[in-house]
Design a protein around this motif. Sequence first.
Motif, PDB file in Angstrom:
ATOM      1  N   ALA A  50      46.372  48.842  45.722  1.00 17.87           N
ATOM      2  CA  ALA A  50      45.511  48.832  44.539  1.00 17.87           C
ATOM      3  C   ALA A  50      44.428  49.900  44.668  1.00 17.87           C
ATOM      4  O   ALA A  50      43.975  50.221  45.769  1.00 17.87           O
ATOM      5  CB  ALA A  50      44.874  47.461  44.365  1.00 17.87           C
ATOM      6  N   ARG A  83      42.666  55.657  36.443  1.00 23.85           N
ATOM      7  CA  ARG A  83      42.948  54.323  35.907  1.00 23.85           C
ATOM      8  C   ARG A  83      43.180  53.355  37.063  1.00 23.85           C
ATOM      9  O   ARG A  83      43.741  53.722  38.092  1.00 23.85           O
ATOM     10  CB  ARG A  83      44.174  54.361  34.982  1.00 23.85           C
ATOM     11  CG  ARG A  83      44.467  53.019  34.291  1.00 23.85           C
ATOM     12  CD  ARG A  83      45.666  53.143  33.357  1.00 23.85           C
ATOM     13  NE  ARG A  83      45.372  53.956  32.189  1.00 23.85           N
ATOM     14  CZ  ARG A  83      44.812  53.495  31.074  1.00 23.85           C
ATOM     15  NH1 ARG A  83      44.486  52.207  30.983  1.00 23.85           N
ATOM     16  NH2 ARG A  83      44.594  54.306  30.053  1.00 23.85           N
ATOM     17  N   TRP A  84      42.735  52.101  36.869  1.00 24.38           N
ATOM     18  CA  TRP A  84      42.864  51.108  37.927  1.00 24.38           C
ATOM     19  C   TRP A  84      44.280  50.551  37.990  1.00 24.38           C
ATOM     20  O   TRP A  84      44.838  50.093  36.996  1.00 24.38           O
ATOM     21  CB  TRP A  84      41.876  49.963  37.719  1.00 24.38           C
ATOM     22  CG  TRP A  84      41.984  48.904  38.788  1.00 24.38           C
ATOM     23  CD1 TRP A  84      42.597  47.690  38.696  1.00 24.38           C
ATOM     24  CD2 TRP A  84      41.486  48.999  40.123  1.00 24.38           C
ATOM     25  NE1 TRP A  84      42.519  47.010  39.887  1.00 24.38           N
ATOM     26  CE2 TRP A  84      41.834  47.800  40.792  1.00 24.38           C
ATOM     27  CE3 TRP A  84      40.783  49.973  40.821  1.00 24.38           C
ATOM     28  CZ2 TRP A  84      41.498  47.550  42.115  1.00 24.38           C
ATOM     29  CZ3 TRP A  84      40.441  49.725  42.145  1.00 24.38           C
ATOM     30  CH2 TRP A  84      40.798  48.530  42.775  1.00 24.38           C
ATOM     31  N   TRP A  85      44.852  50.615  39.199  1.00 24.52           N
ATOM     32  CA  TRP A  85      46.174  50.061  39.493  1.00 24.52           C
ATOM     33  C   TRP A  85      45.973  48.832  40.369  1.00 24.52           C
ATOM     34  O   TRP A  85      45.323  48.908  41.409  1.00 24.52           O
ATOM     35  CB  TRP A  85      47.030  51.107  40.206  1.00 24.52           C
ATOM     36  CG  TRP A  85      48.329  50.615  40.774  1.00 24.52           C
ATOM     37  CD1 TRP A  85      48.606  50.324  42.082  1.00 24.52           C
ATOM     38  CD2 TRP A  85      49.543  50.369  40.058  1.00 24.52           C
ATOM     39  NE1 TRP A  85      49.900  49.921  42.230  1.00 24.52           N
ATOM     40  CE2 TRP A  85      50.506  49.934  40.997  1.00 24.52           C
ATOM     41  CE3 TRP A  85      49.914  50.471  38.720  1.00 24.52           C
ATOM     42  CZ2 TRP A  85      51.811  49.602  40.644  1.00 24.52           C
ATOM     43  CZ3 TRP A  85      51.212  50.144  38.362  1.00 24.52           C
ATOM     44  CH2 TRP A  85      52.145  49.719  39.309  1.00 24.52           C
ATOM     45  N   THR A  86      46.485  47.685  39.936  1.00 19.95           N
ATOM     46  CA  THR A  86      46.233  46.430  40.650  1.00 19.95           C
ATOM     47  C   THR A  86      47.118  46.248  41.874  1.00 19.95           C
ATOM     48  O   THR A  86      46.919  45.324  42.654  1.00 19.95           O
ATOM     49  CB  THR A  86      46.463  45.229  39.722  1.00 19.95           C
ATOM     50  OG1 THR A  86      47.869  45.129  39.419  1.00 19.95           O
ATOM     51  CG2 THR A  86      45.662  45.360  38.439  1.00 19.95           C
ATOM     52  N   ARG A 121      50.605  46.530  38.607  1.00 22.16           N
ATOM     53  CA  ARG A 121      50.589  47.004  37.217  1.00 22.16           C
ATOM     54  C   ARG A 121      49.299  47.778  36.956  1.00 22.16           C
ATOM     55  O   ARG A 121      48.307  47.640  37.666  1.00 22.16           O
ATOM     56  CB  ARG A 121      50.691  45.829  36.236  1.00 22.16           C
ATOM     57  CG  ARG A 121      49.605  44.777  36.443  1.00 22.16           C
ATOM     58  CD  ARG A 121      49.656  43.684  35.400  1.00 22.16           C
ATOM     59  NE  ARG A 121      48.789  42.561  35.754  1.00 22.16           N
ATOM     60  CZ  ARG A 121      48.358  41.650  34.892  1.00 22.16           C
ATOM     61  NH1 ARG A 121      48.696  41.731  33.617  1.00 22.16           N
ATOM     62  NH2 ARG A 121      47.586  40.653  35.300  1.00 22.16           N
ATOM     63  N   TRP A 122      49.352  48.587  35.898  1.00 24.79           N
ATOM     64  CA  TRP A 122      48.160  49.305  35.466  1.00 24.79           C
ATOM     65  C   TRP A 122      47.245  48.363  34.692  1.00 24.79           C
ATOM     66  O   TRP A 122      47.708  47.497  33.959  1.00 24.79           O
ATOM     67  CB  TRP A 122      48.532  50.471  34.549  1.00 24.79           C
ATOM     68  CG  TRP A 122      49.229  51.608  35.220  1.00 24.79           C
ATOM     69  CD1 TRP A 122      50.556  51.913  35.138  1.00 24.79           C
ATOM     70  CD2 TRP A 122      48.639  52.598  36.064  1.00 24.79           C
ATOM     71  NE1 TRP A 122      50.838  53.031  35.877  1.00 24.79           N
ATOM     72  CE2 TRP A 122      49.674  53.479  36.457  1.00 24.79           C
ATOM     73  CE3 TRP A 122      47.347  52.833  36.525  1.00 24.79           C
ATOM     74  CZ2 TRP A 122      49.450  54.572  37.284  1.00 24.79           C
ATOM     75  CZ3 TRP A 122      47.123  53.923  37.349  1.00 24.79           C
ATOM     76  CH2 TRP A 122      48.160  54.776  37.724  1.00 24.79           C
ATOM     77  N   PRO A 135      54.664  53.597  37.789  1.00 27.80           N
ATOM     78  CA  PRO A 135      53.627  53.351  38.803  1.00 27.80           C
ATOM     79  C   PRO A 135      53.029  54.661  39.292  1.00 27.80           C
ATOM     80  O   PRO A 135      53.616  55.736  39.116  1.00 27.80           O
ATOM     81  CB  PRO A 135      54.395  52.634  39.927  1.00 27.80           C
ATOM     82  CG  PRO A 135      55.672  52.185  39.316  1.00 27.80           C
ATOM     83  CD  PRO A 135      55.990  53.146  38.223  1.00 27.80           C
ATOM     84  N   PRO A 136      51.864  54.587  39.937  1.00 29.26           N
ATOM     85  CA  PRO A 136      51.253  55.815  40.463  1.00 29.26           C
ATOM     86  C   PRO A 136      51.986  56.303  41.697  1.00 29.26           C
ATOM     87  O   PRO A 136      52.716  55.555  42.353  1.00 29.26           O
ATOM     88  CB  PRO A 136      49.831  55.364  40.809  1.00 29.26           C
ATOM     89  CG  PRO A 136      49.979  53.912  41.141  1.00 29.26           C
ATOM     90  CD  PRO A 136      51.033  53.394  40.199  1.00 29.26           C
TER      91      PRO A 136
END
Length: 244
Positions: A121, A132-135, A138-139, A230-231
Amino acid sequence: MDAHAAWYAEGEGLRWWDGSRWTGMRVADGRPVIDWITADRPAPLFVASALFFVAGAIHLFLVGFSPFYLVTAVLFLALSFFWLFGALHVRRVLRIPAPTTAPVVIDAVRPLPGEQEGTGAGWFPVSSTVSRWWTGTRWSQYTWTRSGIRPTFHGARSFRILLWVEGVITALGALLGIAGIVVAVSSSDADVMTVAVGTIVVGAVLFLLGGVLLALSPLSRRPLVVPSTPPAPLDPAAGGAPAR
């Protein structure tokens, strides 16, 4: 102590505080919404209103040369009032007192920045200036820029509106250019020719501006719309930057 970026009670719902100012992002009836217009500062909107007002006034004066200018005059004046009301709204929002209560969290606005649902994350860049925040699985709907953390629940809709506005600018430029050419061809009066040439120039500028904005629209999409993939994994050797 200053309130950190979060959702806080404001009015009859919630509003996003980015850590330094209120934004146009709200929660109403249990779902995220956005004000009809939002900006970090009202000044650019006041400037836009003044520019469109001047353009409208000039075109009202030009009605004596061609009735066509009445259409563009009404359009410019309408845009002037639109930006004026928008600026007044933004100024009102920014003048709301800073939050003093505890943040409010509801399922409709989760996952929040910092929430982890798996490994890896973190904040990942989606453009040169936006992350952007990736948990971990998921985004999230939250991005980070130098201006602070902002929700993007409105992102897809805002992008569609942006495309529409850019299309209108392009079409308006084409319309003015064609009108100027028609007036120039149909008249031999020197004053009318001067006005026609000016109209053609303005139309060409708007047409080129709209075309450039449309060409650059993919860059605007990245920070607004949640990525579909995904990143890239983090590269420890690059100091936490996404591996390339």
